[in-house]
Design an enzyme around this catalytic site. Sequence first.
Site, short mmCIF file in Angstrom:
data_model
loop_
_atom_site.label_atom_id
_atom_site.label_comp_id
_atom_site.label_asym_id
_atom_site.label_seq_id
_atom_site.Cartn_x
_atom_site.Cartn_y
_atom_site.Cartn_z
N CYS A 124 -6.26 7.16 1.10
CA CYS A 124 -5.04 8.17 1.77
C CYS A 124 -4.42 8.73 0.61
CB CYS A 124 -4.03 6.87 2.75
SG CYS A 124 -4.27 6.46 4.18
N HIS A 144 -5.84 5.65 8.96
CA HIS A 144 -4.29 5.23 8.16
C HIS A 144 -3.37 7.03 9.10
CE1 HIS A 144 -5.68 2.15 5.18
NE2 HIS A 144 -5.82 1.95 6.34
N CYS A 148 -2.88 4.16 0.23
CA CYS A 148 -3.05 3.40 -0.24
C CYS A 148 -4.37 4.12 -0.83
CB CYS A 148 -4.61 2.72 0.98
SG CYS A 148 -5.15 3.50 1.62
N GLU A 199 -2.02 8.30 6.99
CA GLU A 199 -1.94 9.50 5.90
C GLU A 199 -3.51 10.49 6.45
OE1 GLU A 199 -0.04 5.82 4.18
OE2 GLU A 199 -1.68 5.90 5.57
#
Length: 154
Positions: free
Chosen positions: A88, A55, A85, A57
Amino acid sequence: MSRETDERYMHLAIEKTREGMAAGQAPFGACLVRRDEILATTHNTVSQESDITCHAEIDAVRQACRELGSMDLSGSVLYATATPCAMCFTSAEMAGVDRVVIGVGPEDFRTYFPATSRPSTFRIQPGTTENGIEIVLGVLRDECLALFKTWADR
């Protein structure tokens, strides 16, 4: 930080998101900043890497830690085009990120990604978490939401 500063760095995350979308990645981007120094600007690379943990992040935290040679990101701010999420957010929290500034909130996320938006006990609310992380929601929301709309219309 000022709203103007938050918008400046969110614009960088948005531009990186567009770069990722042009390469076929989902519409997520991040920018990690400490004391006006950009530590990382990344986009989602899940499809590219065939790795569900890539992801934007997470990639920003990884890149910043590598660049600094440290897992301590105290004093930094994570700008995310969409609500991070749990994975992250936890990585940012464990690295010592002080603020998380978010464009698109969870309600918008569920509209465009219903299949991946399972109900969760993890919730991000504006304000300060019990661990002292400041959460700011809705910075450049319309511009971040436009990324989702573009992705959905493709």
